[in-house]
Scaffold this motif. Sequence first.
Motif, short mmCIF file in Angstrom:
data_model
loop_
_atom_site.label_atom_id
_atom_site.label_comp_id
_atom_site.label_asym_id
_atom_site.label_seq_id
_atom_site.Cartn_x
_atom_site.Cartn_y
_atom_site.Cartn_z
N SER A 69 0.95 -1.30 -0.19
CA SER A 69 0.00 0.04 0.12
C SER A 69 0.64 1.28 0.17
N MET A 70 2.14 1.18 0.52
CA MET A 70 3.09 2.37 0.27
C MET A 70 4.03 1.94 -1.01
N ALA A 71 4.49 1.15 -1.13
CA ALA A 71 5.38 0.90 -2.29
C ALA A 71 4.91 1.02 -3.61
N SER A 72 3.57 0.52 -3.89
CA SER A 72 2.94 0.94 -5.28
C SER A 72 2.73 2.25 -5.41
N PRO A 73 2.13 3.05 -4.57
CA PRO A 73 2.31 4.39 -5.06
C PRO A 73 3.53 5.24 -5.16
N ASN A 74 4.47 4.56 -4.31
CA ASN A 74 5.79 5.15 -4.66
C ASN A 74 6.24 5.09 -5.96
N ALA A 75 6.31 3.63 -6.38
CA ALA A 75 6.61 3.27 -7.66
C ALA A 75 6.05 4.09 -8.89
N ALA A 76 4.94 4.42 -8.61
CA ALA A 76 3.90 5.06 -9.61
C ALA A 76 4.33 6.59 -9.56
N GLY A 77 4.66 7.07 -8.54
CA GLY A 77 5.05 8.49 -8.52
C GLY A 77 6.46 8.38 -9.12
N VAL A 122 13.79 1.02 -7.28
CA VAL A 122 13.42 1.82 -8.36
C VAL A 122 14.19 3.16 -8.33
N SER A 123 14.74 3.80 -9.41
CA SER A 123 15.39 5.10 -9.25
C SER A 123 14.99 5.69 -10.44
N ALA A 124 14.39 7.13 -10.23
CA ALA A 124 13.82 8.10 -11.11
C ALA A 124 15.09 8.36 -11.96
N ALA A 125 15.75 8.93 -11.46
CA ALA A 125 17.24 9.55 -12.28
C ALA A 125 17.74 8.55 -13.05
N ALA A 126 18.18 7.34 -12.67
CA ALA A 126 18.59 6.42 -13.43
C ALA A 126 17.82 5.94 -14.68
N ALA A 127 16.35 5.81 -14.34
CA ALA A 127 15.33 5.51 -15.36
C ALA A 127 15.48 6.52 -16.66
N VAL A 128 15.50 7.90 -16.07
CA VAL A 128 15.40 8.73 -17.15
C VAL A 128 16.78 8.99 -18.03
N ASP A 129 17.83 8.70 -17.47
CA ASP A 129 19.22 8.39 -17.98
C ASP A 129 19.08 6.96 -19.15
N TYR A 130 18.68 6.21 -18.34
CA TYR A 130 18.39 4.77 -19.44
C TYR A 130 17.64 5.12 -20.51
N ILE A 131 16.56 5.67 -20.41
CA ILE A 131 15.63 5.83 -21.45
C ILE A 131 16.02 6.77 -22.46
#
Length: 149
Positions: A69-77, A122-131
Motif C-alpha cells: 500500500s506504500m510501495a505501489s504509490p511510491n513506484a507509480a510516483g 526503483v530510481s527515477a534519475a537512473a530510469a531517465v538516463d537509461y531511457i
Amino acid sequence: FLSGDMMVDQYSTLAPAEGEAPLADSSYYFSSRGPTPDGAMPDLCAPGGAIAPIPRHSLQGKAQYHGTSMASPNAAGVAACVLSALAAQGVKCSPVELRRGLVNSARPVDVLDPFAQGAGIVSAAAAVDYILAHKGKPGQDISMDVTVP
C-alpha cells in the motif's frame, strides 16, 4: 523494501552502537516473492513504509502504513516523475519503454532474499538516463508475453 534508516526512524529499531555495522536493508517478511506457481516474479521494489496524513474523519492526524500500500504509490510516483522529466525534454515514452527503463535501471539491493526485489530498487534519475541513452535504438519498444503451460 525497508532500509536500515527506515527501521530506526519508523519502526523503533535500536540504532547500532558506535563502531557496530549498520543495519542491513531487507524486505518485509510479508513482501511478495517469486516465482509464483504461474511463474510471476516481482519486477522491482520500492520503499514500502511511510507515515502519511489520513482523512480527518478518522480522528487521527497521521498513521503508519507499510507494504504494498506504500510501495505501489511510491513506484507509480517514480514513473510519473520519469515521464515528466522526459516530457520536459520533449521526449515521448511508450509504456514499454517506461517499463524497460524502470526495470533495467533499478539498483540491486543487498538483501538475503533476492526473490523479493526483482531487478532492485526503483530510481527515477537512473530510469531517465537509461531511457534517454537507449531512445531510438531498435527493439526498445518491443514487448513480448511468454506463457508456459
